[in-house]
Design a protein around this motif. Sequence first.
Motif, short mmCIF file in Angstrom:
data_model
loop_
_atom_site.label_atom_id
_atom_site.label_comp_id
_atom_site.label_asym_id
_atom_site.label_seq_id
_atom_site.Cartn_x
_atom_site.Cartn_y
_atom_site.Cartn_z
N UNK A 224 0.84 -1.19 0.00
CA UNK A 224 0.00 0.00 0.00
C UNK A 224 0.88 1.24 0.00
N UNK A 225 0.64 2.15 -0.92
CA UNK A 225 1.42 3.38 -0.99
C UNK A 225 1.50 3.87 -2.42
N UNK A 226 1.93 5.12 -2.56
CA UNK A 226 2.01 5.70 -3.89
C UNK A 226 3.40 5.49 -4.48
N UNK A 227 3.46 5.47 -5.82
CA UNK A 227 4.73 5.31 -6.50
C UNK A 227 4.57 4.48 -7.76
N UNK A 228 5.67 4.28 -8.45
CA UNK A 228 5.68 3.56 -9.72
C UNK A 228 5.66 2.05 -9.45
N UNK A 254 -8.84 1.50 5.78
CA UNK A 254 -8.30 0.34 5.07
C UNK A 254 -6.88 0.00 5.53
N UNK A 255 -6.11 1.02 5.94
CA UNK A 255 -4.79 0.72 6.49
C UNK A 255 -4.94 -0.14 7.74
N UNK A 256 -5.88 0.21 8.62
CA UNK A 256 -6.10 -0.57 9.82
C UNK A 256 -6.58 -1.98 9.47
N UNK A 257 -7.47 -2.10 8.49
CA UNK A 257 -7.98 -3.41 8.08
C UNK A 257 -6.85 -4.26 7.47
N UNK A 279 5.18 0.87 12.89
CA UNK A 279 5.37 -0.29 13.77
C UNK A 279 4.35 -0.26 14.91
N UNK A 280 4.09 0.92 15.44
CA UNK A 280 3.11 1.06 16.52
C UNK A 280 1.72 0.75 16.00
N UNK A 281 1.41 1.22 14.79
CA UNK A 281 0.10 0.93 14.20
C UNK A 281 -0.06 -0.56 13.95
#
Length: 386
Positions: A224-228, A254-257, A279-281
């Motif tokens: 998950x994240x932006x980029x090529x 959705x990040x939490x899921x 890491x905490x998340x």
Amino acid sequence: MRIGIVCPYSWDVPGGVQFHVRDLAEHLHRLGHEVSVLAPSDDETPLPPYVVSAGRAVPVPYNGSVARLNFGFLSAARVRRWVHDGRFDVLHIHEPATPSLALLTCWAAQGPIVATFHTSNPRSRAMIAAYPILQPALEKISARIAVSEYARRTFVEHLGGDAVVIPNGVDVDFFARAEPKAEWQGGTIGFIGRIDEPRKGLPVLMKALPRILESLPGTRLLVAGRGDEEEAVEYLPEHVRERVEFLGMVSDEDKARLLRSVDLYVAPNTGGESFGIILVEAMSSGAPVLASDLDAFAQVLDGGEAGELFPNEDADALADAAVRLLSDPERRERLREYGSRHVRRFDWSTVGADILAVYETVTDGAAAVAPDERIGLRARFGLARD
């Protein structure tokens, strides 16, 4: 209390400092404080009601990454107007050593100032060179916070003085109660971060992936994240590419899921990290964590008790550790249990109380504290001398 918070980085580009400022502002608002946040943002960016735009930011290379900052005569005028109209009891400025709104606010402010330092870069030539320019502004700061011992060390070595360490905060329960998503479960490794930023370490994980799949061919990597995306997998064999799923930018929900769904979260970051909020998340979500052995990561993971560590940039070691953990559900469960207990120290109920204690110490009410007690408070919070 009327609190003004300055975010130096563009609000429309996700990042650890932006999330910290957002969550702090919302936590303080829930406690009944009046909060206003000043941040750069593009004109079309939807902003929460408590955020005031300081105008469009421009990309600037900073600390091994590219930060989007706002600086100049127009920005200075907006800062002065915001400070004047806000009539704040305290200003909380993040990253005041950057050429940004934070530094402009230091120059414009007259009342109590709290500053938080996020950067971990013990050999910053830019900070050393800029010190003569920064010094007059930084001397106006009443209290200093560092998000980790490594951020504190950077501050002390380059700017002098001291700072109290208060970590980044996380809404632990938000992540803990997220619902897993069925299609993200079953032999999955998670990675969240900017794909095209080398220090986030995705190339190290991609290099390790073929070896992981040799042992566990059913494994999938969720990114998950932006980029090529095509560039990220261009050197992988076709059968390995098929095991990588790019999710693009995801919402907080959705990040939490995602973190609640994966069997293992991997943080292969290669440097420039002062804390490690992801890491905490992940621990809050109950995801077992495997991370590079950066000093900041080791501290967040309690020296490897709350998550496993592998040698930085060693793709083979990453692969071996991932295979071992994915093959050992009992070990993953022990990491989940330890991480779920350990992570409570980073919850906003604790972190927010510590930050409020700093605010209260630097406001006029602190003048009523007995002299000997005030000296102790100043020593604790790294306050400027009278």
